[in-house]
Design a protein around this motif. Structure first.
Motif, PDB file in Angstrom:
ATOM      1  N   ARG A   1      40.981  34.225  69.681  1.00  0.00           N
ATOM      2  CA  ARG A   1      40.224  34.144  70.922  1.00  0.00           C
ATOM      3  C   ARG A   1      41.045  33.412  71.976  1.00  0.00           C
ATOM      4  O   ARG A   1      41.904  32.581  71.656  1.00  0.00           O
ATOM      5  N   PRO A   2      40.809  33.688  73.254  1.00  0.00           N
ATOM      6  CA  PRO A   2      41.540  32.977  74.312  1.00  0.00           C
ATOM      7  C   PRO A   2      41.349  31.465  74.207  1.00  0.00           C
ATOM      8  O   PRO A   2      40.243  30.984  73.969  1.00  0.00           O
ATOM      9  N   GLY A   3      42.454  30.736  74.374  1.00  0.00           N
ATOM     10  CA  GLY A   3      42.383  29.276  74.401  1.00  0.00           C
ATOM     11  C   GLY A   3      42.496  28.593  73.068  1.00  0.00           C
ATOM     12  O   GLY A   3      42.454  27.354  73.001  1.00  0.00           O
ATOM     13  N   THR A   4      42.654  29.372  71.968  1.00  0.00           N
ATOM     14  CA  THR A   4      42.686  28.734  70.648  1.00  0.00           C
ATOM     15  C   THR A   4      43.971  27.958  70.399  1.00  0.00           C
ATOM     16  O   THR A   4      44.075  27.266  69.394  1.00  0.00           O
ATOM     17  N   ASP A   5      44.943  28.071  71.272  1.00  0.00           N
ATOM     18  CA  ASP A   5      46.200  27.346  71.076  1.00  0.00           C
ATOM     19  C   ASP A   5      46.288  26.101  71.946  1.00  0.00           C
ATOM     20  O   ASP A   5      47.352  25.519  72.107  1.00  0.00           O
ATOM     21  N   GLN A   6      45.141  25.659  72.512  1.00  0.00           N
ATOM     22  CA  GLN A   6      45.171  24.540  73.446  1.00  0.00           C
ATOM     23  C   GLN A   6      44.108  23.488  73.137  1.00  0.00           C
ATOM     24  O   GLN A   6      43.018  23.812  72.679  1.00  0.00           O
ATOM     25  N   VAL A   7      44.470  22.242  73.416  1.00  0.00           N
ATOM     26  CA  VAL A   7      43.512  21.134  73.481  1.00  0.00           C
ATOM     27  C   VAL A   7      43.551  20.625  74.920  1.00  0.00           C
ATOM     28  O   VAL A   7      44.631  20.296  75.431  1.00  0.00           O
ATOM     29  N   ILE A   8      42.394  20.586  75.558  1.00  0.00           N
ATOM     30  CA  ILE A   8      42.331  20.169  76.962  1.00  0.00           C
ATOM     31  C   ILE A   8      41.853  18.729  77.036  1.00  0.00           C
ATOM     32  O   ILE A   8      40.802  18.386  76.484  1.00  0.00           O
ATOM     33  N   VAL A   9      42.629  17.876  77.706  1.00  0.00           N
ATOM     34  CA  VAL A   9      42.248  16.488  77.957  1.00  0.00           C
ATOM     35  C   VAL A   9      42.001  16.352  79.453  1.00  0.00           C
ATOM     36  O   VAL A   9      42.904  16.592  80.270  1.00  0.00           O
ATOM     37  N   ASP A  10      40.779  15.995  79.810  1.00  0.00           N
ATOM     38  CA  ASP A  10      40.354  15.985  81.212  1.00  0.00           C
ATOM     39  C   ASP A  10      39.872  14.586  81.589  1.00  0.00           C
ATOM     40  O   ASP A  10      38.678  14.277  81.501  1.00  0.00           O
ATOM     41  N   PRO A  11      40.789  13.708  82.021  1.00  0.00           N
ATOM     42  CA  PRO A  11      40.366  12.349  82.386  1.00  0.00           C
ATOM     43  C   PRO A  11      39.573  12.340  83.686  1.00  0.00           C
ATOM     44  O   PRO A  11      39.711  13.239  84.534  1.00  0.00           O
ATOM     45  N   LEU A  12      38.731  11.334  83.872  1.00  0.00           N
ATOM     46  CA  LEU A  12      37.918  11.250  85.079  1.00  0.00           C
ATOM     47  C   LEU A  12      38.778  11.089  86.329  1.00  0.00           C
ATOM     48  O   LEU A  12      38.482  11.669  87.377  1.00  0.00           O
ATOM     49  N   PHE A  13      39.827  10.311  86.227  1.00  0.00           N
ATOM     50  CA  PHE A  13      40.609   9.972  87.417  1.00  0.00           C
ATOM     51  C   PHE A  13      42.093  10.250  87.205  1.00  0.00           C
ATOM     52  O   PHE A  13      42.953   9.458  87.581  1.00  0.00           O
ATOM     53  N   GLY A  14      42.391  11.363  86.595  1.00  0.00           N
ATOM     54  CA  GLY A  14      43.781  11.727  86.360  1.00  0.00           C
ATOM     55  C   GLY A  14      43.927  13.228  86.297  1.00  0.00           C
ATOM     56  O   GLY A  14      42.972  13.987  86.510  1.00  0.00           O
ATOM     57  N   GLU A  15      45.129  13.665  85.987  1.00  0.00           N
ATOM     58  CA  GLU A  15      45.421  15.086  85.919  1.00  0.00           C
ATOM     59  C   GLU A  15      45.001  15.677  84.574  1.00  0.00           C
ATOM     60  O   GLU A  15      45.209  15.072  83.525  1.00  0.00           O
ATOM     61  N   ARG A  16      44.412  16.845  84.642  1.00  0.00           N
ATOM     62  CA  ARG A  16      44.056  17.561  83.419  1.00  0.00           C
ATOM     63  C   ARG A  16      45.333  17.930  82.653  1.00  0.00           C
ATOM     64  O   ARG A  16      46.338  18.317  83.228  1.00  0.00           O
ATOM     65  N   GLN A  17      45.240  17.807  81.316  1.00  0.00           N
ATOM     66  CA  GLN A  17      46.375  18.150  80.459  1.00  0.00           C
ATOM     67  C   GLN A  17      45.985  19.290  79.517  1.00  0.00           C
ATOM     68  O   GLN A  17      44.907  19.263  78.931  1.00  0.00           O
ATOM     69  N   TRP A  18      46.873  20.276  79.417  1.00  0.00           N
ATOM     70  CA  TRP A  18      46.715  21.338  78.439  1.00  0.00           C
ATOM     71  C   TRP A  18      47.750  21.107  77.343  1.00  0.00           C
ATOM     72  O   TRP A  18      48.961  21.323  77.564  1.00  0.00           O
ATOM     73  N   LEU A  19      47.305  20.621  76.196  1.00  0.00           N
ATOM     74  CA  LEU A  19      48.210  20.306  75.099  1.00  0.00           C
ATOM     75  C   LEU A  19      48.249  21.460  74.112  1.00  0.00           C
ATOM     76  O   LEU A  19      47.220  22.107  73.859  1.00  0.00           O
ATOM     77  N   GLU A  20      49.410  21.705  73.555  1.00  0.00           N
ATOM     78  CA  GLU A  20      49.493  22.718  72.512  1.00  0.00           C
ATOM     79  C   GLU A  20      48.767  22.215  71.274  1.00  0.00           C
ATOM     80  O   GLU A  20      49.018  21.099  70.796  1.00  0.00           O
ATOM     81  N   ALA A  21      47.845  23.034  70.765  1.00  0.00           N
ATOM     82  CA  ALA A  21      47.063  22.628  69.602  1.00  0.00           C
ATOM     83  C   ALA A  21      47.935  22.598  68.361  1.00  0.00           C
ATOM     84  O   ALA A  21      48.705  23.533  68.097  1.00  0.00           O
ATOM     85  N   ALA A  22      47.838  21.513  67.600  1.00  0.00           N
ATOM     86  CA  ALA A  22      48.594  21.393  66.351  1.00  0.00           C
ATOM     87  C   ALA A  22      48.112  22.450  65.371  1.00  0.00           C
ATOM     88  O   ALA A  22      46.924  22.751  65.294  1.00  0.00           O
ATOM     89  N   ALA A  23      49.037  23.024  64.635  1.00  0.00           N
ATOM     90  CA  ALA A  23      48.676  24.066  63.669  1.00  0.00           C
ATOM     91  C   ALA A  23      49.607  23.996  62.476  1.00  0.00           C
ATOM     92  O   ALA A  23      50.776  23.618  62.591  1.00  0.00           O
ATOM     93  N   THR A  24      49.073  24.338  61.301  1.00  0.00           N
ATOM     94  CA  THR A  24      49.840  24.371  60.065  1.00  0.00           C
ATOM     95  C   THR A  24      49.369  25.578  59.259  1.00  0.00           C
ATOM     96  O   THR A  24      48.188  25.921  59.259  1.00  0.00           O
ATOM     97  N   GLN A  25      50.284  26.212  58.563  1.00  0.00           N
ATOM     98  CA  GLN A  25      49.925  27.349  57.730  1.00  0.00           C
ATOM     99  C   GLN A  25      49.138  26.886  56.511  1.00  0.00           C
ATOM    100  O   GLN A  25      49.330  25.782  56.010  1.00  0.00           O
TER     101      GLN A  25
END
Length: 438
Positions: A349-373
Motif C-alpha cells: 500500500r502507498p506509504g508503507t515504507d515511511q514513518v512520519i514524524v510531525d513535530p508541533l513547531f518543527g519540520e515534518r520528517q519522512w523517515l525510511e521505515a526499518a524493515a527486515t526479512q
C-alpha cells in the motif's frame, strides 16, 4: 538453565513449527530459510493428533523426540525431563498446560494470547509468583523493526509525553475469513478475535504508551460471517447452498481462488510441511464461513482509557479489501504516523515504507521505515534470538519482551472489548483480573 536446554512442545500447530520448533531441528523447516538453528533440543511433543505428530517425526532425521497424548503432560515431564515447555495449542488449553508446567518449576514459552480468558490469565499470574519457573508470552508485534523504530522515537522524546494513539487495523478477505474456517471461530476455543488477534494490537499500544489499560467501551458484532451473513450464497428459493454449489458461488472462496488458503473440498486439509489435521479437521467434515457454531464477532470499534490518562481509539475488521494498519501516536509535542499494508495481490500500500514524524513547531520528517526479512515483517527472527539465545542490550532497553502482567492485561482488555460490545457497558479491565492483580 543449561546452555543446551531441553524443550517440550504442547501443540504441533503451524505456528509452533514455523515460529518455534523449526529453530530446534537440525533440518529446519522446508520453505523457511529465515529460521536459524538455536541452541537446545526438542525432546517431546504433546498433541491430540497422533497421526499428525507421526507424519512430522517421519520427516526428521534421527529425531529422538517422544510423542505424548493431550492427557499425558505429567508423564511427559517425568520421562522427557524438559527444562522449558513451549505451548502452542488452541487458546483455551494454554492455561492448563502452563499451570502444570509452573507447578513442576519449569519455564514456559507461550504463543499469544496468554490465555483465552482474563480469569485464566489471573490464575497464571498468581501461579508464576509461587513457582520457580517463569512465563514468556510471545507478543511478536513488538519486535517488528518499523515498530521498534516508533518506540525509539517516543523514548527519545520526538513527540513529548504520549497522550494517545489511534490504530485502524484491517484483516483482508483471505486472512480474515480463514479464522472462521478454523477452531478460532468459537468463543470457547479462542476467547473471540478481540482476544486471539487483538491482543497483539492491544499489547503493542500498551508498550508504546508505556501504560496499562484501565477502561474499555466498545461496539462490535458479526456482519460478514455466520449463518446470517449477507454474503451467504442461496438458491432461487432463498435456501442456503451447500457442498460444491456453495464453494462455486461463495464470494470469499472465489476471491482467494488459487491461493491454497481455503480447502477446495471436504477431504481434510494440510498445513506447513505438508502435515494433515485428521483430528482437528477430519476428512468429510465440511467447514464453511456460514456455520451455525460461529459465535464470535468479526468487527469491533473500541475506546480504551489508560491508567495515566492516555487513550486508544481502535478499530478492526476481518473482511477487508486490504491487509494492514494505520497507526498514529499523538504526544504533547507532536505526532508519529505509520501506514503499513498490502493489497490482496501482495502489492504494498502507498506509504508503507515511511514513518512520519510531525513535530508541533518543527519540520515534518519522512523517515525510511526499518524493515527486515522474515516472518511477521521481520519480527519472528528477532524474537527467536531473544527467546533461544538471550535478549540483547537493545532488546532490554526497548522492553521487547512482554511481561507476564502486560500479557495478562492484553487478554483482559480483549475480553473487555467483546463484553462491552455485548452489554453496552464500560468495562473495568482490572476487575476482570481480580483478585490477583492490585
Amino acid at each position: 538453565m543449561t546452555d543446551h536446554p531441553r524443550y517440550a512442545l504442547c501443540g504441533l500447530s503451524n505456528r509452533a513449527i514455523g515460529t518455534f520448533v523449526g529453530a530446534l531441528l537440525d533440518a529446519g523447516v522446508p520453505g523457511r530459510p529465515d529460521v536459524d538453528r538455536a541452541p537446545g533440543a526438542l525432546v517431546a511433543i504433546l498433541d491430540a493428533d497422533r497421526d499428525r505428530v507421526g507424519q512430522f517425526l517421519a520427516q526428521q532425521e534421527n529425531p529422538g523426540i517422544a510423542a505424548y497424548g493431550p492427557d499425558e503432560f505429567d508423564r511427559m515431564i517425568t520421562e522427557a525431563r524438559p527444562d522449558r515447555v513451549i505451548i502452542a495449542t488452541p487458546d483455551h488449553s494454554h492455561a492448563g498446560y502452563a499451570l502444570t508446567a509452573l507447578a513442576h518449576g519449569l519455564d514456559v514459552i507461550m504463543e499469544k494470547p496468554m490465555t483465552a480468558t482474563a480469569a485464566d490469565a489471573a490464575r497464571l499470574l498468581a501461579a508464576e509468583q509461587e513457582s520457580a519457573g517463569s512465563v514468556t508470552v510471545t507478543h511478536n508485534v513488538r519486535y517488528t523493526p518499523r515498530l521498534q523504530q516508533v518506540k525509539r522515537l517516543i523514548m527519545d522524546g520526538a513527540i513529548g509525553r504520549v497522550l494517545g494513539a489511534t490504530l485502524d487495523y484491517h484483516v483482508d478477505t483471505r486472512h480474515g475469513a480463514s479464522y472462521f474456517l478454523r477452531w478460532n471461530r468459537t468463543r470457547a476455543a479462542s476467547g473471540g478475535l478481540s482476544v486471539h488477534k487483538s491482543c497483539h494490537h492491544l499489547d503493542l499500544i500498551d508498550w508504546l504508551v508505556d501504560d496499562l489499560p484501565a477502561t474499555v467501551f466498545a461496539r462490535g458484532g458479526r456482519a460478514f460471517y455466520g449463518p446470517d451473513s449477507p454474503h451467504r450464497p442461496r438458491d432461487e428459493h432463498g435456501a442456503p447452498l451447500t457442498g460444491d454449489r456453495l464453494r462455486a458461488a461463495d464470494p470469499y472462496q472465489r476471491a482467494q481462488q488459487g491461493s491454497g488458503t481455503f480447502p477446495d473440498d471436504d477431504h481434510g486439509r494440510t498445513g506447513l510441511a505438508g502435515l494433515s489435521y485428521p483430528v482437528q479437521y477430519p476428512d468429510g467434515r465440511p467447514f464453511t464461513l456460514y456455520d451455525d457454531e460461529i459465535d464470535i464477532e468479526d468487527h469491533y470499534t473500541a475506546m480504551i482509557g489508560y491508567r495515566g490518562g492516555a487513550t486508544l481509539a481502535y478499530t478492526i475488521d476481518f473482511s477487508s479489501p486490504w491487509e494492514g494498519y494505520r497507526l498514529g501516536v499523538t504526544g504533547s509535542h507532536g505526532r508519529i504516523e505509520l501506514d503499513y499494508g498490502h493489497d490482496r495481490d501482495g502489492s504494498p500500500r502507498p506509504g508503507t515504507d515511511q514513518v512520519i514524524v510531525d513535530p508541533l513547531f518543527g519540520e515534518r520528517q519522512w523517515l525510511e521505515a526499518a524493515a527486515t526479512q522474515g516472518g511477521h515483517d521481520g519480527a519472528d527472527a528477532i524474537m527467536r534470538r531473544d527467546l533461544f539465545v538471550g535478549p540483547t542490550e537493545e532488546s532490554r532497553r526497548l522492553g521487547l519482551a512482554a511481561t507476564t502482567e502486560q500479557a495478562a492485561y492484553a487478554v483482559a482488555a480483549g475480553e473487555a472489548i467483546w463484553r462491552s460490545a455485548r452489554t453496552g457497558s464500560v468495562i473495568n479491565v482490572t476487575d476482570l483480573l481480580s483478585p490477583h492483580v492490585p
